[in-house]
Write a protein that holds these residues in place. Structure first.
Motif, PDB file in Angstrom:
ATOM      1  N   MET A   1       0.820  -1.189   0.000  1.00  0.00           N
ATOM      2  CA  MET A   1       0.000   0.000   0.000  1.00  0.00           C
ATOM      3  C   MET A   1       0.865   1.254   0.000  1.00  0.00           C
ATOM      4  O   MET A   1       0.973   1.947   1.006  1.00  0.00           O
ATOM      5  N   PRO A   2       1.482   1.563  -1.120  1.00  0.00           N
ATOM      6  CA  PRO A   2       2.354   2.733  -1.164  1.00  0.00           C
ATOM      7  C   PRO A   2       1.635   4.040  -0.873  1.00  0.00           C
ATOM      8  O   PRO A   2       2.210   4.951  -0.294  1.00  0.00           O
ATOM      9  N   GLN A   3       0.353   4.159  -1.260  1.00  0.00           N
ATOM     10  CA  GLN A   3      -0.379   5.401  -0.996  1.00  0.00           C
ATOM     11  C   GLN A   3      -0.537   5.622   0.497  1.00  0.00           C
ATOM     12  O   GLN A   3      -0.426   6.748   0.964  1.00  0.00           O
ATOM     13  N   VAL A   4      -0.814   4.564   1.232  1.00  0.00           N
ATOM     14  CA  VAL A   4      -1.004   4.695   2.681  1.00  0.00           C
ATOM     15  C   VAL A   4       0.298   5.141   3.333  1.00  0.00           C
ATOM     16  O   VAL A   4       0.298   5.998   4.208  1.00  0.00           O
ATOM     17  N   SER A   5       1.424   4.585   2.891  1.00  0.00           N
ATOM     18  CA  SER A   5       2.717   4.995   3.444  1.00  0.00           C
ATOM     19  C   SER A   5       3.009   6.454   3.128  1.00  0.00           C
ATOM     20  O   SER A   5       3.459   7.210   3.987  1.00  0.00           O
ATOM     21  N   ALA A   6       2.738   6.868   1.884  1.00  0.00           N
ATOM     22  CA  ALA A   6       2.962   8.263   1.499  1.00  0.00           C
ATOM     23  C   ALA A   6       2.050   9.186   2.296  1.00  0.00           C
ATOM     24  O   ALA A   6       2.455  10.285   2.699  1.00  0.00           O
ATOM     25  N   ASN A   7       0.815   8.755   2.536  1.00  0.00           N
ATOM     26  CA  ASN A   7      -0.132   9.550   3.319  1.00  0.00           C
ATOM     27  C   ASN A   7       0.414   9.764   4.735  1.00  0.00           C
ATOM     28  O   ASN A   7       0.384  10.868   5.258  1.00  0.00           O
TER      29      ASN A   7
END
Length: 68
Positions: free
Chosen positions: A1-7
């Protein structure tokens, strides 16, 4: 989940930039997330209020939300 990490990184950065004493917590339990009426990720909830769903907010958006 790259988006969650970036978030999470954006949230951490926004908090750090403001100097506000705040806790950034990554919640992965779907039932806990659903309690906020959120059915998409990533999401940002501040003081029990949903601020963003389905996108990564900018650091500036996050800073506005936590300094109000």
């Amino acid at each position: 989940m790259p988006q969650v990490s970036a978030n999470g990184e954006e949230c951490q950065g926004g908090v750090a930039d403001t100097g506000v004493d705040a806790k950034v917590e990554k919640v992965t339990n779907l039932l806990e997330i659903a309690k906020y009426g959120v059915f998409g990720t990533p999401a940002v909830v501040i003081d029990g209020q949903v601020k963003s769903v389905g996108k990564i907010p900018t650091k500036d958006e996050i800073k506005k939300w936590i300094t109000k």
